[in-house]
Design a protein around this motif. Sequence first.
Motif, PDB file in Angstrom:
ATOM      1  N   THR A 192       0.846  -1.190   0.000  1.00  0.00           N
ATOM      2  CA  THR A 192       0.000   0.000   0.000  1.00  0.00           C
ATOM      3  C   THR A 192       0.878   1.235   0.000  1.00  0.00           C
ATOM      4  O   THR A 192       2.058   1.184   0.400  1.00  0.00           O
ATOM      5  CB  THR A 192      -0.922   0.030   1.237  1.00  0.00           C
ATOM      6  N   VAL A 212       0.859  -0.137  -6.602  1.00  0.00           N
ATOM      7  CA  VAL A 212       1.298   0.799  -5.562  1.00  0.00           C
ATOM      8  C   VAL A 212       2.268   1.846  -6.100  1.00  0.00           C
ATOM      9  O   VAL A 212       2.234   3.009  -5.673  1.00  0.00           O
ATOM     10  CB  VAL A 212       1.899   0.029  -4.366  1.00  0.00           C
ATOM     11  N   GLU A 270       0.313   4.812  -7.045  1.00  0.00           N
ATOM     12  CA  GLU A 270      -0.623   5.406  -6.095  1.00  0.00           C
ATOM     13  C   GLU A 270      -0.097   6.735  -5.554  1.00  0.00           C
ATOM     14  O   GLU A 270       1.118   6.927  -5.411  1.00  0.00           O
ATOM     15  CB  GLU A 270      -0.888   4.440  -4.942  1.00  0.00           C
TER      16      GLU A 270
END
Length: 571
Positions: free
Chosen positions: A145, A175, A178
């Motif tokens: 994450t 990720v 992100e």
Amino acid sequence: MKKQPFTVADYLLTRLKQLNVTEVFQIPGDYVKHFTQALENFPGVNAIGAINELDAAYAADAYGRTRGLGAVSLQYGVSTFSALNAIAGAYVEFSPVVVISATPGADARQITKMYDVLYHHSTGNLQADQEVFRQVTVAAETLSTSVGAGEKIDNLLIAAITYKRPVYIECYKEVWGEPCPRPSGKVLQPLTFASEPLALENAVATAWAQIIAAKNPMIFAGVEVLRHGLSGLLQQLIDASGFLYTTTTLGKTVLDEKGDKFIGTYSDAASIQSVRDLVQKSDCFLTLGTIITDDYLWFIENKYADMVLATTEQVRTGYFIYQGVTMKDFMEALLHCFKTTKGYPLAVVAPPQPVYPEPWACNSDARWNDKPETITYNRFFQHSMKFLHDNKMLDKIVWTFGVSSALYVATNAYGLSQGSFIGSAAWQCIGFETGAASGAQFGSGKRAWTVAGDGGFMMVCQSLSTLARNNLNAVIFVMSNAVYAIEQVYVDITAFEPGPEHKFDTFDILPKWDYCALAQAFGAKGYRVETVSELKAVLQQLKKSTTQPSLVEVVIPEKDLPDQMRRLGLE
């Protein structure tokens, strides 16, 4: 136009740029696409496309050795495992490299659980890459994450620059793309460690007693001094003590080799006679930052008790080991002792450096003494070193070597500049030198001057294309004898004896290649030299400024056995 978010990939690239990493070597892949796309568009950090994983990782290693930190971006599984050999070498030889990758994302993992799908490039164990790379890095992390990604990236980079060894980071596929908060403008710094005061006091007291009792003390310097930025402190120790000094092969050029305290590089039996004599005579070795490999078995078996050793992993005086003492603190404490003790610095000076054509002429295979135009290993270095010296080029190049006969011959060279000698002297990887050339040149800003065995070059010859693609004027010399000479020395050295009854083992015989045609195919300039006169002529051509790499096939006799290797093989 919609503003693009600042991502996890941008965070890592920003931190790398702050640490003066302006090139990242890469192999593309679908899992890692969000990182490679960010890299392609990131200002101030250039993507250097490599031909294969070893090419990319060797280059990142050499870049780390010359710039202080390197980085390589790889596809999951098939790519990371291919690069493993190079990263292991970086780990062993203290070269900080950030290995960047990506793994199947959260969606793929859920599909695997539901339907038992084996995703491409996976062994079935999605943690396999990280588990493997834990063995050859000081830190390895998988980010599932973007939450907390910045802190984890910072910790990895701090580990790399603190311990001067590789780190591994992979993200779930999504990720890297992100959103992520931007890092601070403060550049990351290595961790600093303080010695345990009493342990330091005891270590220095024991060491000092051994040093002042010695009649012929010497400093034996290694690569960790260079990696940790302690070359200046080493020079102060030499100046304050007056001691002569030598280096390991891996530590060669930890300092400029032009002073009157440098006796020459100690490469065990491959060393020149005066170096071997002084090492044998010495009764105390202030051994700083050295990696003692099996190249130094004679030394460790005969001089163990005479060593005052300080590395990042251990401080030892004779047979006494001291925990909680840092190499830097130990060196600084000894410097204080030398500066405050009468009788130092010693007035001793090193023997005069060998006068041309030495040390090469006396070490060249005597069977070709009556054929002065025949190129041998030692004649190659004899004429190359004279050319570089006469044309004031030694300060403008960086040598790269894999393990080969040429590496051990080259250890006899004098007059090299600090940080200008890169060799796989501990991991001892054949082929390292050619892949390392691009990283060495990008990292140092100097021209790569690479000497490869033909067997080593054959392993990573595609690296020549990377040099051409990036307009690097590196020079790759291929010592062409069509055999794995260094392997044969240790398998059966009698194969070098004259006569058809003395043959090389079949597994040490190489195929014949047309190197000039290969150079043309890869976009390089090709040369072939069979005589000393031809070598001299090509060296003159190599002086010219160019944006094209050069590949020089140096034809030497199959059975040319330099005395440096003969001595090593007969030990």
